[in-house]
Write a protein that holds these residues in place. Structure first.
Motif, PDB file in Angstrom:
ATOM      1  N   MET A   1      49.942  21.534  -2.455  1.00  0.00           N
ATOM      2  CA  MET A   1      51.173  21.731  -1.711  1.00  0.00           C
ATOM      3  C   MET A   1      51.854  23.049  -2.094  1.00  0.00           C
ATOM      4  O   MET A   1      52.412  23.721  -1.243  1.00  0.00           O
ATOM      5  CB  MET A   1      52.110  20.542  -1.978  1.00  0.00           C
ATOM      6  CG  MET A   1      53.350  20.562  -1.149  1.00  0.00           C
ATOM      7  SD  MET A   1      52.936  20.317   0.571  1.00  0.00           S
ATOM      8  CE  MET A   1      54.505  20.255   1.294  1.00  0.00           C
ATOM      9  N   LYS A   2      51.799  23.428  -3.378  1.00  0.00           N
ATOM     10  CA  LYS A   2      52.406  24.690  -3.803  1.00  0.00           C
ATOM     11  C   LYS A   2      51.694  25.878  -3.163  1.00  0.00           C
ATOM     12  O   LYS A   2      52.333  26.855  -2.784  1.00  0.00           O
ATOM     13  CB  LYS A   2      52.354  24.822  -5.324  1.00  0.00           C
ATOM     14  CG  LYS A   2      53.325  23.935  -6.041  1.00  0.00           C
ATOM     15  CD  LYS A   2      53.275  24.193  -7.536  1.00  0.00           C
ATOM     16  CE  LYS A   2      54.216  23.283  -8.278  1.00  0.00           C
ATOM     17  NZ  LYS A   2      54.195  23.535  -9.724  1.00  0.00           N
ATOM     18  N   LYS A   3      50.374  25.777  -3.037  1.00  0.00           N
ATOM     19  CA  LYS A   3      49.608  26.871  -2.439  1.00  0.00           C
ATOM     20  C   LYS A   3      49.982  27.031  -0.964  1.00  0.00           C
ATOM     21  O   LYS A   3      50.151  28.144  -0.481  1.00  0.00           O
ATOM     22  CB  LYS A   3      48.107  26.602  -2.584  1.00  0.00           C
ATOM     23  CG  LYS A   3      47.245  27.752  -2.183  1.00  0.00           C
ATOM     24  CD  LYS A   3      45.782  27.469  -2.497  1.00  0.00           C
ATOM     25  CE  LYS A   3      44.929  28.675  -2.205  1.00  0.00           C
ATOM     26  NZ  LYS A   3      43.537  28.456  -2.539  1.00  0.00           N
ATOM     27  N   PHE A   4      50.121  25.907  -0.259  1.00  0.00           N
ATOM     28  CA  PHE A   4      50.515  25.950   1.150  1.00  0.00           C
ATOM     29  C   PHE A   4      51.898  26.573   1.297  1.00  0.00           C
ATOM     30  O   PHE A   4      52.125  27.401   2.185  1.00  0.00           O
ATOM     31  CB  PHE A   4      50.501  24.541   1.753  1.00  0.00           C
ATOM     32  CG  PHE A   4      50.996  24.507   3.166  1.00  0.00           C
ATOM     33  CD1 PHE A   4      50.206  24.979   4.200  1.00  0.00           C
ATOM     34  CD2 PHE A   4      52.263  24.017   3.455  1.00  0.00           C
ATOM     35  CE1 PHE A   4      50.662  24.955   5.510  1.00  0.00           C
ATOM     36  CE2 PHE A   4      52.730  23.990   4.760  1.00  0.00           C
ATOM     37  CZ  PHE A   4      51.927  24.460   5.786  1.00  0.00           C
ATOM     38  N   SER A   5      52.822  26.204   0.433  1.00  0.00           N
ATOM     39  CA  SER A   5      54.177  26.754   0.486  1.00  0.00           C
ATOM     40  C   SER A   5      54.167  28.260   0.245  1.00  0.00           C
ATOM     41  O   SER A   5      54.878  29.006   0.917  1.00  0.00           O
ATOM     42  CB  SER A   5      55.076  26.075  -0.548  1.00  0.00           C
ATOM     43  OG  SER A   5      55.222  24.717  -0.242  1.00  0.00           O
ATOM     44  N   ALA A   6      53.363  28.695  -0.703  1.00  0.00           N
ATOM     45  CA  ALA A   6      53.279  30.119  -1.005  1.00  0.00           C
ATOM     46  C   ALA A   6      52.705  30.892   0.187  1.00  0.00           C
ATOM     47  O   ALA A   6      53.196  31.976   0.529  1.00  0.00           O
ATOM     48  CB  ALA A   6      52.423  30.347  -2.242  1.00  0.00           C
ATOM     49  N   VAL A   7      51.698  30.328   0.830  1.00  0.00           N
ATOM     50  CA  VAL A   7      51.101  30.978   1.999  1.00  0.00           C
ATOM     51  C   VAL A   7      52.106  31.016   3.148  1.00  0.00           C
ATOM     52  O   VAL A   7      52.242  32.026   3.842  1.00  0.00           O
ATOM     53  CB  VAL A   7      49.795  30.253   2.419  1.00  0.00           C
ATOM     54  CG1 VAL A   7      49.297  30.755   3.760  1.00  0.00           C
ATOM     55  CG2 VAL A   7      48.733  30.417   1.350  1.00  0.00           C
ATOM     56  N   LEU A   8      52.832  29.946   3.338  1.00  0.00           N
ATOM     57  CA  LEU A   8      53.830  29.889   4.398  1.00  0.00           C
ATOM     58  C   LEU A   8      54.939  30.916   4.166  1.00  0.00           C
ATOM     59  O   LEU A   8      55.337  31.642   5.083  1.00  0.00           O
ATOM     60  CB  LEU A   8      54.428  28.480   4.492  1.00  0.00           C
ATOM     61  CG  LEU A   8      55.444  28.258   5.588  1.00  0.00           C
ATOM     62  CD1 LEU A   8      54.818  28.468   6.959  1.00  0.00           C
ATOM     63  CD2 LEU A   8      56.023  26.861   5.480  1.00  0.00           C
ATOM     64  N   ILE A   9      55.415  31.014   2.962  1.00  0.00           N
ATOM     65  CA  ILE A   9      56.460  31.991   2.630  1.00  0.00           C
ATOM     66  C   ILE A   9      55.940  33.413   2.829  1.00  0.00           C
ATOM     67  O   ILE A   9      56.628  34.269   3.390  1.00  0.00           O
ATOM     68  CB  ILE A   9      56.975  31.780   1.196  1.00  0.00           C
ATOM     69  CG1 ILE A   9      57.763  30.472   1.128  1.00  0.00           C
ATOM     70  CG2 ILE A   9      57.824  32.951   0.731  1.00  0.00           C
ATOM     71  CD1 ILE A   9      58.127  30.037  -0.262  1.00  0.00           C
ATOM     72  N   ALA A  10      54.720  33.680   2.402  1.00  0.00           N
ATOM     73  CA  ALA A  10      54.132  35.008   2.578  1.00  0.00           C
ATOM     74  C   ALA A  10      53.994  35.354   4.059  1.00  0.00           C
ATOM     75  O   ALA A  10      54.261  36.492   4.469  1.00  0.00           O
ATOM     76  CB  ALA A  10      52.779  35.079   1.886  1.00  0.00           C
ATOM     77  N   ALA A  11      53.600  34.381   4.867  1.00  0.00           N
ATOM     78  CA  ALA A  11      53.444  34.617   6.302  1.00  0.00           C
ATOM     79  C   ALA A  11      54.791  34.909   6.954  1.00  0.00           C
ATOM     80  O   ALA A  11      54.908  35.825   7.779  1.00  0.00           O
ATOM     81  CB  ALA A  11      52.785  33.416   6.963  1.00  0.00           C
ATOM     82  N   VAL A  12      55.808  34.165   6.595  1.00  0.00           N
ATOM     83  CA  VAL A  12      57.141  34.390   7.159  1.00  0.00           C
ATOM     84  C   VAL A  12      57.662  35.770   6.762  1.00  0.00           C
ATOM     85  O   VAL A  12      58.202  36.503   7.595  1.00  0.00           O
ATOM     86  CB  VAL A  12      58.120  33.273   6.716  1.00  0.00           C
ATOM     87  CG1 VAL A  12      59.553  33.626   7.070  1.00  0.00           C
ATOM     88  CG2 VAL A  12      57.724  31.947   7.344  1.00  0.00           C
TER      89      VAL A  12
END
Length: 44
Positions: free
Chosen positions: A1-12
Protein backbone atom coordinates in the motif's frame (compact mmCIF):
# COMPACT_ATOMS: atom_id res chain seq x y z
CA UNK A 1 0.00 0.00 0.00
CA UNK A 2 2.88 2.41 0.73
CA UNK A 3 4.36 1.76 -2.70
CA UNK A 4 1.01 2.48 -4.38
CA UNK A 5 0.67 5.73 -2.42
CA UNK A 6 4.16 6.81 -3.40
CA UNK A 7 3.46 6.11 -7.07
CA UNK A 8 0.16 7.97 -6.89
CA UNK A 9 1.76 11.01 -5.27
CA UNK A 10 4.57 11.00 -7.85
CA UNK A 11 2.05 10.82 -10.69
CA UNK A 12 0.00 13.71 -9.31
CA UNK A 13 3.11 15.85 -8.87
CA UNK A 14 4.30 15.05 -12.38
CA UNK A 15 0.95 15.94 -13.92
CA UNK A 16 0.45 19.16 -11.98
CA UNK A 17 3.97 20.45 -12.56
CA UNK A 18 3.35 20.53 -16.32
CA UNK A 19 0.79 23.27 -15.78
CA UNK A 20 3.44 25.47 -14.17
CA UNK A 21 5.50 25.87 -17.33
CA UNK A 22 5.82 29.43 -18.57
CA UNK A 23 4.42 30.55 -21.88
CA UNK A 24 6.58 31.60 -24.74
CA UNK A 25 5.62 35.27 -24.75
CA UNK A 26 7.72 37.93 -26.32
CA UNK A 27 8.55 40.43 -23.61
CA UNK A 28 9.57 44.04 -23.96
CA UNK A 29 12.67 45.65 -22.45
CA UNK A 30 10.98 45.73 -19.03
CA UNK A 31 10.15 42.01 -19.13
CA UNK A 32 6.46 42.71 -19.68
CA UNK A 33 3.97 41.92 -22.42
CA UNK A 34 0.35 42.40 -23.41
CA UNK A 35 -2.18 39.58 -23.69
CA UNK A 36 -3.87 40.53 -26.96
CA UNK A 37 -6.97 38.44 -26.19
CA UNK A 38 -7.74 40.19 -22.87
CA UNK A 39 -5.82 43.44 -23.27
CA UNK A 40 -3.99 42.74 -19.99
CA UNK A 41 -0.42 43.99 -19.62
CA UNK A 42 1.72 42.16 -17.08
CA UNK A 43 5.34 41.59 -16.10
CA UNK A 44 7.24 38.46 -15.11
Amino acid sequence: MKKFSAVLIAAVLALTSVAALAHSGGTDSKGCHRNHKTGDYHCH
